[in-house]
Design a protein around this motif. Structure first.
Motif, PDB file in Angstrom:
ATOM      1  N   SER A  52       0.864  -0.973   0.010  1.00  0.00           N
ATOM      2  CA  SER A  52       0.102  -0.010  -0.132  1.00  0.00           C
ATOM      3  C   SER A  52       0.761   1.238   0.031  1.00  0.00           C
ATOM      4  O   SER A  52       1.588   1.620   0.797  1.00  0.00           O
ATOM      5  CB  SER A  52      -0.903  -0.004   1.150  1.00  0.00           C
ATOM      6  OG  SER A  52      -1.658   1.236   1.266  1.00  0.00           O
ATOM      7  N   LEU A  53       0.826   2.116  -0.909  1.00  0.00           N
ATOM      8  CA  LEU A  53       1.707   3.465  -0.824  1.00  0.00           C
ATOM      9  C   LEU A  53       1.001   4.456  -0.274  1.00  0.00           C
ATOM     10  O   LEU A  53       1.829   5.388   0.399  1.00  0.00           O
ATOM     11  CB  LEU A  53       1.683   3.842  -2.698  1.00  0.00           C
ATOM     12  CG  LEU A  53       2.054   2.890  -3.398  1.00  0.00           C
ATOM     13  CD1 LEU A  53       2.455   3.447  -4.970  1.00  0.00           C
ATOM     14  CD2 LEU A  53       3.716   2.518  -2.992  1.00  0.00           C
ATOM     15  N   GLY A  54      -0.295   4.418   0.032  1.00  0.00           N
ATOM     16  CA  GLY A  54      -0.980   5.509   0.878  1.00  0.00           C
ATOM     17  C   GLY A  54      -0.793   6.942   0.401  1.00  0.00           C
ATOM     18  O   GLY A  54      -0.775   7.097  -0.767  1.00  0.00           O
ATOM     19  N   VAL A  55      -0.968   7.968   0.952  1.00  0.00           N
ATOM     20  CA  VAL A  55      -1.254   9.412   0.488  1.00  0.00           C
ATOM     21  C   VAL A  55       0.289   9.789   0.414  1.00  0.00           C
ATOM     22  O   VAL A  55       0.312  10.383  -0.839  1.00  0.00           O
ATOM     23  CB  VAL A  55      -1.667  10.046   1.660  1.00  0.00           C
ATOM     24  CG1 VAL A  55      -1.804  11.528   1.381  1.00  0.00           C
ATOM     25  CG2 VAL A  55      -3.084   9.641   2.282  1.00  0.00           C
ATOM     26  N   ASP A  56       1.219   9.737   1.089  1.00  0.00           N
ATOM     27  CA  ASP A  56       2.626  10.457   0.814  1.00  0.00           C
ATOM     28  C   ASP A  56       3.377   9.852  -0.253  1.00  0.00           C
ATOM     29  O   ASP A  56       4.555  10.542  -0.819  1.00  0.00           O
ATOM     30  CB  ASP A  56       3.494  10.884   2.007  1.00  0.00           C
ATOM     31  CG  ASP A  56       2.511  11.941   2.883  1.00  0.00           C
ATOM     32  OD1 ASP A  56       1.472  12.266   2.536  1.00  0.00           O
ATOM     33  OD2 ASP A  56       2.607  11.792   4.084  1.00  0.00           O
TER      34      ASP A  56
END
Ligand SMILES: [Fe+2]
Length: 300
Positions: free
Chosen positions: A148-152
């Motif tokens: 999961s790369l997420g937001v940043d």
């Protein structure tokens, strides 16, 4: 840094080092320290390499003593070694565990007209502390999480790709997007990458690990290479176990990438057929827990 083209890189992945007699997770795991010594011996003279990359699952349980074992092993290389984390790596011991001059956890390494970007596919599973620093959530669940790369993280990858003066970019990451192995396929994670790569034309390909199924396929019209693991490896087509191994790469001045898988056959890890239960696991029909229950029943 001045290098002679093509840039020559060696990839290791999923070394899953253990320490202090700890038992490996999962069934039929190889002795990963013995596997490392066999692989290191097979690589032999390596002074021609520009870089060794390690794409995560360096430790099996993410503990500091396991990184000591890993650091000792990797420090045998006479060339730089750069590492990114996998789901089996906990952030603090991983980031502080490689106390040797040739071992680094840089996010970008530039060689010739190539930039090698190291992505953190755990980033989206992390939580922010009171200072906004990403830390591991409590408990052990993160050791088994999907990518999961997420937001940043997508923004960080984008910035590295756009700001480098290198003509070509290659991304190293633990979890491969777009994988066809049902057990580990994750559409949400794959979508993170399709959105990111859509307007990053300098990215020529991706090198990953995680599946323990060495392979190559196309993702977003670019080659995606999955490296063999040290803990156990599988050939899903012929339904056999595979020996531990590694990948070699040549990165050409024109942006071309070639890669080869090397497997280190030995009596300790024969290419024996695996049974229906493991085939079902890879097809996503049963879970790791159900597989363990089947194995326990068979042993009775
Ligand atoms: Fe792994």
């Amino acid at each position: 840094m001045f290098v002679t083209l093509p840039v020559r890189v060696l990839q290791l992945s999923d070394t899953h080092f253990l320490s202090g007699g700890a038992v490996a997770e999962g069934m039929g795991a190889y002795d990963t320290s013995a596997a490392f010594e066999a692989v290191f011996g097979h690589i032999g003279d390596h002074d021609h390499l520009d870089l060794v990359v390690v794409t995560g699952d360096v430790a099996d349980h993410g503990t500091a003593p396991e990184y000591e074992v890993a650091a000792q092993a990797f420090s045998q290389f006479r060339v730089p070694v750069n590492l990114c984390p996998g789901n089996h790596d906990f952030e603090v011991p991983f980031q502080t565990g490689f106390d040797a001059p040739n071992l680094t956890t840089e996010r970008i390494v530039e060689l010739g007209n190539w930039a090698f970007v190291f992505a953190d596919s755990n980033a989206g599973q992390m939580i922010a502390d009171s200072n906004g620093t990403l830390i591991d959530p409590p408990g052990e669940d993160r050791l088994h999480a999907n990518g999961s790369l997420g937001v940043d993280e997508p923004a960080r990858i984008r910035t590295m790709c756009e700001q480098t003066e290198a003509a070509h970019v290659f991304i190293w990451v633990h979890h491969p997007p777009g994988d066809t192995v049902a057990l580990v396929a994750d559409n949400t994670y794959t979508t993170e990458w399709t959105q990111l790569l859509a307007d990053l034309p300098k990215v020529r390909g991706i090198g990953a690990g995680h599946t323990h199924v060495p392979s190559k396929y196309e993702f977003m019209d670019r080659p995606l290479y999955v490296s063999p693991a040290f803990k156990n490896n599988f050939d899903l087509e012929n339904e056999t176990w595979l020996p531990p191994g590694y990948r070699t790469y040549e990165f050409g001045a024109d942006g071309s990438v070639t890669s080869e898988v090397h497997l280190v056959d030995d009596d300790r890890w024969p290419r024996r057929r695996f049974g229906r239960a493991i085939a079902s696991l890879f097809r996503g029909e049963i879970t790791h827990e159900q597989l363990a229950e089947i194995a326990a029943r068979k042993q009775k």
